[in-house]
Design a protein around this motif. Structure first.
Motif, PDB file in Angstrom:
ATOM      1  N   LEU A  11       0.829  -1.196   0.000  1.00  4.64           N
ATOM      2  CA  LEU A  11       0.000   0.000   0.000  1.00  4.64           C
ATOM      3  C   LEU A  11       0.861   1.242   0.000  1.00  4.64           C
ATOM      4  O   LEU A  11       0.517   2.263  -0.566  1.00  4.64           O
ATOM      5  N   TYR A  12       1.976   1.193   0.695  1.00  3.93           N
ATOM      6  CA  TYR A  12       2.861   2.344   0.757  1.00  3.93           C
ATOM      7  C   TYR A  12       4.119   2.012  -0.013  1.00  3.93           C
ATOM      8  O   TYR A  12       4.751   0.989   0.228  1.00  3.93           O
ATOM      9  N   VAL A  35      -0.952   3.853  -2.582  1.00  5.07           N
ATOM     10  CA  VAL A  35      -2.400   3.897  -2.367  1.00  5.07           C
ATOM     11  C   VAL A  35      -2.773   4.772  -1.172  1.00  5.07           C
ATOM     12  O   VAL A  35      -3.758   5.514  -1.211  1.00  5.07           O
ATOM     13  N   LEU A  36      -2.001   4.698  -0.102  1.00  2.00           N
ATOM     14  CA  LEU A  36      -2.308   5.519   1.069  1.00  2.00           C
ATOM     15  C   LEU A  36      -2.258   7.001   0.730  1.00  2.00           C
ATOM     16  O   LEU A  36      -3.032   7.797   1.262  1.00  2.00           O
ATOM     17  N   GLY A  37      -1.344   7.363  -0.156  1.00  3.87           N
ATOM     18  CA  GLY A  37      -1.248   8.756  -0.575  1.00  3.87           C
ATOM     19  C   GLY A  37      -2.502   9.231  -1.275  1.00  3.87           C
ATOM     20  O   GLY A  37      -2.898  10.390  -1.139  1.00  3.87           O
ATOM     21  N   GLY A  39      -5.595   8.229  -0.634  1.00  2.00           N
ATOM     22  CA  GLY A  39      -6.576   8.505   0.402  1.00  2.00           C
ATOM     23  C   GLY A  39      -6.320   9.820   1.109  1.00  2.00           C
ATOM     24  O   GLY A  39      -7.240  10.599   1.367  1.00  2.00           O
ATOM     25  N   VAL A  40      -5.056  10.093   1.406  1.00  2.06           N
ATOM     26  CA  VAL A  40      -4.698  11.333   2.101  1.00  2.06           C
ATOM     27  C   VAL A  40      -4.980  12.553   1.235  1.00  2.06           C
ATOM     28  O   VAL A  40      -5.531  13.560   1.696  1.00  2.06           O
ATOM     29  N   VAL A  41      -4.624  12.474  -0.051  1.00  2.00           N
ATOM     30  CA  VAL A  41      -4.861  13.596  -0.956  1.00  2.00           C
ATOM     31  C   VAL A  41      -6.353  13.829  -1.146  1.00  2.00           C
ATOM     32  O   VAL A  41      -6.822  14.974  -1.158  1.00  2.00           O
ATOM     33  N   MET A  42      -7.133  12.755  -1.288  1.00  2.00           N
ATOM     34  CA  MET A  42      -8.585  12.907  -1.421  1.00  2.00           C
ATOM     35  C   MET A  42      -9.164  13.600  -0.189  1.00  2.00           C
ATOM     36  O   MET A  42     -10.028  14.473  -0.294  1.00  2.00           O
ATOM     37  N   PHE A  43      -8.691  13.217   0.983  1.00  2.00           N
ATOM     38  CA  PHE A  43      -9.180  13.829   2.216  1.00  2.00           C
ATOM     39  C   PHE A  43      -8.807  15.306   2.271  1.00  2.00           C
ATOM     40  O   PHE A  43      -9.642  16.161   2.584  1.00  2.00           O
TER      41      PHE A  43
END
Length: 230
Positions: A11-12, A35-37, A39-43
């Motif tokens: 994921l990272y 992938v985690l990035g 989610g963070v950018v979307m948030f």
């Protein structure tokens, strides 16, 4: 052969410390954070006013493209975790932005010196007034900057919690999952699609504006019709 839905990819995905990360470039972000990035950018883009400059559309499309797993691509992602991260980040971000707006009102926006952010806030308010809560919340997802500021604006203008939550979930899923799957579909069906990445991203962003433009044209026609009846 169609690429597998799941791929053994972390994921990272870290990059060397000496390699700078360009937060405005989707491929740079994906190479650094995986992938985690996403989610963070979307948030951040949908929930925090400071995230208005982040490349939401191009990040989702490019991430979907990188799930196709071509051997010559430096970054490979897994589709199922990507879809989850994109959706969770987009939905949680919008709800967070709404709650911030309810508590802080327009104070945070007033402190910003960014003209682009203020222009986006004006368009967001116009959307809410012209199209009503449900349609405005969904349409805003497809307009850069507006999708950042509409959520706190909705909170500041006391849009009902249930109404906002329902329609931000609908719009958020269509936007995040739709763009990701569009990138995945094109990457799976078109050989060497990477060569056309920039024009494709521009096309996707343009297509995402179609719902808003159609609503604007419809509103103008309705206004002209009412004017002609007088």
């Amino acid at each position: 052969m169609t690429p597998p839905l799941y791929q053994a990819v972390p994921l990272y995905q870290a990059v060397p410390l000496y390699q700078a990360v360009n937060v405005l470039d989707a491929q740079s972000l994906l190479a650094a954070f995986g992938v985690l990035g996403v989610g963070v950018v979307m948030f951040a883009e949908t929930g925090l006013l400071i995230g208005f400059f982040l490349p939401g559309d191009s990040l989702l499309f490019t991430a979907g493209l990188l799930c196709t797993g071509a051997a010559d691509r430096p970054v490979k992602l897994s589709l199922a975790p990507l879809l989850v991260a994109a959706a969770v980040g987009a939905l949680a971000g919008a709800q967070c932005g709404y709650l911030i707006g309810r508590k802080a009102g327009g104070a945070l926006l007033a402190r910003s010196s960014s003209q682009r952010l203020h222009d986006g806030a004006k368009r967001a308010e116009e959307l809410l007034e012209r199209y009503g809560y449900a349609k405005a919340v969904v349409l805003a997802r497809f307009v850069p900057v507006v999708r950042t500021v509409l959520n706190p604006m909705a909170g500041a203008l006391d849009v009902p919690v249930r109404t906002f939550t329902l329609w931000q979930v609908v719009g958020g899923l269509v936007w995040s999952v739709g763009l990701t799957l569009a990138g995945y579909g094109l990457g799976s069906s078109i050989p060497n699609v990477d060569r056309y990445l920039l024009p494709l991203v521009a096309l996707i962003v343009g297509v995402s504006l179609v719902p808003l433009l159609s609503e604007v044209l419809r509103a103008r026609r309705s206004a002209d019709a009412r004017g002609g009846d007088k």
